[in-house]
Write a protein that holds these residues in place. Structure first.
Motif, PDB file in Angstrom:
ATOM      1  N   ASP A 118       0.837  -1.180  -0.154  1.00  0.00           N
ATOM      2  CA  ASP A 118       0.001   0.075  -0.084  1.00  0.00           C
ATOM      3  C   ASP A 118       0.824   1.157  -0.084  1.00  0.00           C
ATOM      4  O   ASP A 118       0.742   2.100   0.971  1.00  0.00           O
ATOM      5  N   ALA A 119       1.740   1.519  -1.105  1.00  0.00           N
ATOM      6  CA  ALA A 119       2.552   2.707  -1.202  1.00  0.00           C
ATOM      7  C   ALA A 119       2.530   2.811  -2.589  1.00  0.00           C
ATOM      8  O   ALA A 119       2.774   1.836  -3.466  1.00  0.00           O
ATOM      9  N   PRO A 120       2.936   4.108  -3.123  1.00  0.00           N
ATOM     10  CA  PRO A 120       3.410   4.613  -4.252  1.00  0.00           C
ATOM     11  C   PRO A 120       5.079   4.315  -4.452  1.00  0.00           C
ATOM     12  O   PRO A 120       5.887   4.446  -3.749  1.00  0.00           O
ATOM     13  N   TYR A 121       5.369   4.259  -5.916  1.00  0.00           N
ATOM     14  CA  TYR A 121       6.850   4.456  -6.164  1.00  0.00           C
ATOM     15  C   TYR A 121       7.066   5.548  -7.322  1.00  0.00           C
ATOM     16  O   TYR A 121       6.009   5.893  -7.605  1.00  0.00           O
ATOM     17  N   VAL A 122       8.449   5.690  -7.340  1.00  0.00           N
ATOM     18  CA  VAL A 122       8.762   6.907  -8.329  1.00  0.00           C
ATOM     19  C   VAL A 122       8.803   6.550  -9.517  1.00  0.00           C
ATOM     20  O   VAL A 122       9.956   5.565  -9.734  1.00  0.00           O
ATOM     21  N   GLY A 123       8.089   6.552 -10.536  1.00  0.00           N
ATOM     22  CA  GLY A 123       8.067   5.667 -11.873  1.00  0.00           C
ATOM     23  C   GLY A 123       9.331   6.128 -12.480  1.00  0.00           C
ATOM     24  O   GLY A 123       9.931   5.339 -13.207  1.00  0.00           O
ATOM     25  N   GLU A 124      10.004   7.294 -12.582  1.00  0.00           N
ATOM     26  CA  GLU A 124      11.044   7.808 -13.341  1.00  0.00           C
ATOM     27  C   GLU A 124      12.257   6.929 -12.572  1.00  0.00           C
ATOM     28  O   GLU A 124      13.333   7.163 -13.519  1.00  0.00           O
ATOM     29  N   PHE A 125      12.477   6.813 -11.447  1.00  0.00           N
ATOM     30  CA  PHE A 125      13.608   6.126 -10.936  1.00  0.00           C
ATOM     31  C   PHE A 125      13.979   4.648 -11.337  1.00  0.00           C
ATOM     32  O   PHE A 125      12.902   3.906 -11.388  1.00  0.00           O
ATOM     33  N   PRO A 126      15.201   4.335 -11.221  1.00  0.00           N
ATOM     34  CA  PRO A 126      15.467   2.968 -12.083  1.00  0.00           C
ATOM     35  C   PRO A 126      15.361   1.967 -11.170  1.00  0.00           C
ATOM     36  O   PRO A 126      15.368   0.785 -11.777  1.00  0.00           O
ATOM     37  N   LEU A 127      15.259   2.116 -10.091  1.00  0.00           N
ATOM     38  CA  LEU A 127      15.288   0.964  -9.064  1.00  0.00           C
ATOM     39  C   LEU A 127      14.438   1.121  -8.049  1.00  0.00           C
ATOM     40  O   LEU A 127      14.759   2.269  -7.114  1.00  0.00           O
ATOM     41  N   ILE A 128      13.552   0.231  -7.522  1.00  0.00           N
ATOM     42  CA  ILE A 128      12.590   0.638  -6.262  1.00  0.00           C
ATOM     43  C   ILE A 128      12.448  -0.973  -5.606  1.00  0.00           C
ATOM     44  O   ILE A 128      12.288  -1.927  -5.990  1.00  0.00           O
TER      45      ILE A 128
END
Lengths: 222, 222
Positions: A118-128
């Protein structure tokens, strides 16, 4: 001066006190949702891997931060590794609070809803890393959130021949705890679990022996 | 393929599973005494700062390691930051166990007894933290040892004009969790708590606006 320590032929060391100065520390962005579902991003340098099985990563946050409350409520967060070209946005996420601004909107970066936590990630960052909270440890000013890594996602463009994220392509950012600056990664230095075998080699041990002999000769004043 | 995620104009991301892959992680050497007072050094990448007040650093170690038992007994350890030139010795400390060998003796590096905590530090390394155990957290395969930083000591030769350790002079080593390699630090990227203010500038916001307009035009097929 008692704060300076010199031992034999070693470098002279100076005491610089009880403080959080050590290298390297990461520059990671923590993704969370607030109580109204607004995505937030916050930058942290107090983070690291803390267990291999289950795979766990932590971030330590002050109670005063917006992200602290978000994680307490949602029990989930993402770790987003910015690339060098996003150093400005990464720093921005660390200066302002999600209480006051919509940081995704202002920065123009894209919050992508994780399908696993239940969290968002940063689409533009290469590794999550998508994480569920396993432990909450109150240490002092900071609370440590230990999260189980449910999945790692990487841009296809940063994968190497083994389908692993390539640190050279990811170009992660280091935080300099001394003078509060950002640095990139540098040269390849050697292969882990391999380079060190050389220490047992005849060549290394002979060099060591000759150094010791020279020291002894010096001590005897010859 | 369900493991590949593509969102709008963003990079395509691939799931690489539940694992401990993230950048950067440190290459630190943990100094301890064993039950007979023999100094030991062990390399760890699972470490980081986890609190500012009190200043705390942790290392996570498998129960099977010699250092794990040493810290449980002595409740103290040092974090030693090797410089690039000691990459071979740092790797050596991570390959072999103090159960079987005297790693200080074989490597020729010097164990210096801390006057503050019951642990030795590596005399040749430029930056060291002397720590007393505050918390022991059992996570899974790894135990997390959270230590209060009693003092930081740095070689005088690595201090900058502000009397702080200079990351450029220390030349710390990064561990690449993907392909298990070592890297140095690279270029200066910007000033923390400063570079990010640019995101709110007219110039940045105008660029963002023009990018959005172009995307909308594309979506409308004009």
């Amino acid at each position: 001066m008692s704060a300076i320590t010199a031992i034999g032929g070693l470098n002279v060391k100076k005491s610089i006190g009880s403080r959080t100065i050590v290298f390297p520390t990461p520059t990671w962005v923590v993704g969370t949702y607030d109580h109204e579902g607004k995505p937030n991003a916050m930058t942290a340098a107090w983070g690291g891997i803390c267990c291999s099985k289950p795979p766990c990563v932590y971030v330590s946050l002050r109670k005063a931060t917006y992200t602290h409350g978000n994680i307490m409520r949602k029990r989930a967060f993402t770790i987003n590794v910015p690339s060098e070209k996003h150093v400005m946005e990464a720093d921005y996420f660390g200066i302002y609070s999600g209480k006051d601004v919509d940081k995704f909107s202002v920065s123009g970066l894209t919050p992508v809803q994780s399908s696993l936590v239940d969290a968002p990630y940063v689409g533009e960052f290469p590794l999550i890393l998508e994480c569920k909270v396993l432990h909450v440890i109150e240490i002092g000013l900071h609370t440590q959130f230990i999260g189980e890594i449910i999945d790692v996602k990487a841009d296809i463009s940063v994968l190497d021949a083994n389908e692993l994220p390539d640190i050279i392509k990811v170009k992660p950012i280091l935080f300099d705890t001394g003078n509060r600056r950002y640095f990139g990664i540098g040269s390849y230095l050697g292969k882990a679990f391999s380079a060190g075998k050389e220490v047992q080699s005849n060549q290394y041990q002979l060099k060591l022996l000759s150094r010791k002999t020279i020291q002894e000769v010096h001590l005897q004043g010859i």
